[in-house]
Scaffold this motif. Structure first.
Motif, PDB file in Angstrom:
ATOM      1  N   GLY A   1       4.094  -9.401   7.650  1.00 11.11           N
ATOM      2  CA  GLY A   1       3.720  -7.924   7.406  1.00 11.11           C
ATOM      3  C   GLY A   1       3.297  -7.755   8.917  1.00 11.11           C
ATOM      4  O   GLY A   1       3.841  -6.736   9.675  1.00 11.11           O
TER       5      GLY A   1
ATOM      6  N   GLY B   1      -1.777  -3.068   8.530  1.00 15.05           N
ATOM      7  CA  GLY B   1      -0.551  -3.241   7.783  1.00 15.05           C
ATOM      8  C   GLY B   1       0.829  -2.871   8.575  1.00 15.05           C
ATOM      9  O   GLY B   1       0.674  -2.436   9.565  1.00 15.05           O
ATOM     10  N   PRO B   2       1.787  -3.196   7.560  1.00 16.33           N
ATOM     11  CA  PRO B   2       1.818  -3.728   6.358  1.00 16.33           C
ATOM     12  C   PRO B   2       1.314  -5.082   6.162  1.00 16.33           C
ATOM     13  O   PRO B   2       1.117  -5.798   7.297  1.00 16.33           O
ATOM     14  CB  PRO B   2       3.399  -3.525   6.021  1.00 16.33           C
ATOM     15  CG  PRO B   2       3.991  -3.798   7.152  1.00 16.33           C
ATOM     16  CD  PRO B   2       3.170  -3.148   8.043  1.00 16.33           C
TER      17      PRO B   2
ATOM     18  N   SER C   1      -0.068  -8.492   3.238  1.00 20.78           N
ATOM     19  CA  SER C   1      -0.788  -8.971   2.176  1.00 20.78           C
ATOM     20  C   SER C   1      -2.288  -8.388   2.161  1.00 20.78           C
ATOM     21  O   SER C   1      -3.091  -8.505   3.108  1.00 20.78           O
ATOM     22  CB  SER C   1      -1.050 -10.367   2.269  1.00 20.78           C
ATOM     23  OG  SER C   1       0.253 -11.169   2.236  1.00 20.78           O
ATOM     24  N   TRP C   2      -2.329  -7.286   1.531  1.00 18.76           N
ATOM     25  CA  TRP C   2      -3.518  -6.317   1.427  1.00 18.76           C
ATOM     26  C   TRP C   2      -4.989  -7.073   1.485  1.00 18.76           C
ATOM     27  O   TRP C   2      -5.574  -6.796   2.312  1.00 18.76           O
ATOM     28  CB  TRP C   2      -3.601  -5.264   0.260  1.00 18.76           C
ATOM     29  CG  TRP C   2      -3.963  -3.827   0.743  1.00 18.76           C
ATOM     30  CD1 TRP C   2      -4.967  -3.267   0.190  1.00 18.76           C
ATOM     31  CD2 TRP C   2      -3.356  -2.956   1.699  1.00 18.76           C
ATOM     32  NE1 TRP C   2      -5.014  -1.878   1.046  1.00 18.76           N
ATOM     33  CE2 TRP C   2      -4.024  -1.916   1.609  1.00 18.76           C
ATOM     34  CE3 TRP C   2      -2.153  -3.242   2.497  1.00 18.76           C
ATOM     35  CZ2 TRP C   2      -3.576  -0.892   2.520  1.00 18.76           C
ATOM     36  CZ3 TRP C   2      -1.830  -2.366   3.433  1.00 18.76           C
ATOM     37  CH2 TRP C   2      -2.602  -1.305   3.417  1.00 18.76           C
TER      38      TRP C   2
ATOM     39  N   ASN D   1       2.720  -1.134   2.281  1.00 22.95           N
ATOM     40  CA  ASN D   1       3.788  -1.862   1.945  1.00 22.95           C
ATOM     41  C   ASN D   1       4.884  -1.269   1.322  1.00 22.95           C
ATOM     42  O   ASN D   1       4.906  -0.134   0.620  1.00 22.95           O
ATOM     43  CB  ASN D   1       3.212  -3.259   1.235  1.00 22.95           C
ATOM     44  CG  ASN D   1       2.159  -3.898   1.953  1.00 22.95           C
ATOM     45  OD1 ASN D   1       2.273  -3.995   3.306  1.00 22.95           O
ATOM     46  ND2 ASN D   1       1.146  -4.589   1.133  1.00 22.95           N
TER      47      ASN D   1
ATOM     48  N   GLN E   1       2.298  -7.199  -3.462  1.00 17.58           N
ATOM     49  CA  GLN E   1       2.303  -8.548  -3.251  1.00 17.58           C
ATOM     50  C   GLN E   1       1.985  -9.440  -4.440  1.00 17.58           C
ATOM     51  O   GLN E   1       1.066  -9.253  -5.064  1.00 17.58           O
ATOM     52  CB  GLN E   1       1.308  -8.690  -2.098  1.00 17.58           C
ATOM     53  CG  GLN E   1       1.092 -10.350  -1.800  1.00 17.58           C
ATOM     54  CD  GLN E   1       2.102 -10.518  -0.556  1.00 17.58           C
ATOM     55  OE1 GLN E   1       2.753  -9.468  -0.171  1.00 17.58           O
ATOM     56  NE2 GLN E   1       2.245 -11.688  -0.057  1.00 17.58           N
TER      57      GLN E   1
ATOM     58  N   HIS F   1      -3.253   1.084  -3.028  1.00 17.99           N
ATOM     59  CA  HIS F   1      -3.698   0.464  -1.770  1.00 17.99           C
ATOM     60  C   HIS F   1      -4.759   1.102  -0.946  1.00 17.99           C
ATOM     61  O   HIS F   1      -5.763   0.524  -0.483  1.00 17.99           O
ATOM     62  CB  HIS F   1      -2.529   0.247  -0.901  1.00 17.99           C
ATOM     63  CG  HIS F   1      -1.513  -0.781  -1.470  1.00 17.99           C
ATOM     64  ND1 HIS F   1      -0.647  -0.669  -2.556  1.00 17.99           N
ATOM     65  CD2 HIS F   1      -1.460  -2.066  -0.841  1.00 17.99           C
ATOM     66  CE1 HIS F   1       0.020  -1.883  -2.908  1.00 17.99           C
ATOM     67  NE2 HIS F   1      -0.298  -2.776  -1.911  1.00 17.99           N
TER      68      HIS F   1
END
Length: 317
Positions: free
Chosen positions: A21, A197-198, A200-201, A230, A234, A246
């Protein structure tokens, strides 16, 4: 795509994240500004990074390496060095899976005794269009609360967070109060824009808000704050998350953090009104644009993303 859209100028920008990301974000941002700093998560415990971390006690170098590779120029020098540092050995022995750039970074850390100085040297070698900094001075572990079928369990480690079945509810860090890199704090406080981001949160984006000194700087900075959403959930982390979920998770982890702009790809937003409402709850305006790659993959197109970010920074969008 080498060279800024407006050659020689551009706002000071800090990009937060890790992995693929952050690579996408930096690939676009380096075209928009020549004053770019990546602040990178240091919690990876898998693969080559995890092995070097366990064997040598160093920061996991993999996400830092990827950020440096993203900042390489498109000329022959930059493209060659980008391939070199991303190259992984294939063998039946102990070198299997190690990335050349990871070994190079760790060698400079051992020689210089300073993680930031080592990364700056690699950046000079690569001709990087920006600076790469770790978000903390020590390796971190991510601890996640994961819910599955109504039962919540706790897992530790980035790999476990990503692979454990269920939905991640919240994260914390071990140690709880890690020392932030002062260079990262300074970059955030001096920025005009901070980009989340973007990525993996739970394991790349939100950890920055769990390092107290860094979180304080992110709250106090005069910079405008932008969230790039994103293009797809994920797997293992945000399965079935909508774009607005998100933002709701971001708000749960940093309830006092105000956001100025939320950028979403037009093609992945099923409910623009709900997303607009979630953005407004953070204090942000929603910008929707076509920033995805044209091949149907869940990847941002660097040129499209750069163009939209440039317009946002210039207040044209």
């Amino acid at each position: 795509m080498d060279g800024a859209l407006h050659a020689g100028i551009g706002p000071p920008v800090v990009a937060l994240g890790g992995g693929h990301g952050l690579f996408a974000s930096l690939s676009a941002l380096r075209v928009v500004t020549d004053r770019l700093t990546a602040v990178v998560t240091v919690a990876d415990d898998g693969g080559s990074s995890g092995r070097l971390r366990r064997e040598l006690g160093v920061l996991p170098p993999g996400d830092l390496r990827m950020a440096l590779a993203a900042l390489c120029g498109d000329d022959e020098w930059g493209s060659t060095w980008s391939e070199v540092v991303q190259h992984r050995f294939r063998s039946e022995g102990e070198l299997h899976g190690h990335a050349v750039g990871n070994l190079l970074i760790v060698a400079l850390w051992e020689l210089l005794g300073d993680p930031v100085a080592g990364l700056d040297w690699v950046g000079r070698l690569l001709g990087a269009h920006g600076r790469v900094l770790p978000m903390a001075s020590v390796p971190l572990d991510i601890v996640a609360e994961v819910e599955l079928d109504g039962v919540t369990s706790t897992v530790r480690g980035q790999v476990a967070c990503a692979l454990t079945p269920g939905r991640v509810q919240a994260i914390s860090l071990v140690p709880e109060d890690p020392p932030a890199r002062p260079e990262a704090i300074a970059a955030v406080l001096e920025a005009d824009w901070v980009v989340f981001g973007p990525g993996s949160w739970f394991t790349s984006v939100l950890p920055h808000l769990k390092v107290p000194e860094l979180a304080r700087a992110l709250h106090e900075t005069r910079a405008k704050r932008l969230v790039t959403l994103n293009l797809a959930p994920q797997p293992g982390e945000t399965d079935d998350f909508s774009p607005q979920q998100h933002l709701e998770v971001l708000r749960q982890h940093a309830p006092d953090l105000s956001i100025d702009v939320v950028l979403a790809d037009t093609g992945v937003v099923d409910d623009p009104d709900a997303l607009d409402k979630a953005a407004a709850a953070l204090g942000a305006r929603l910008v929707m644009a076509d920033v995805a790659a044209g091949d149907g993959s869940a990847k941002h197109d660097p040129r499209r993303l750069a163009s939209v970010l440039d317009e946002i920074f210039l207040q044209k969008r």
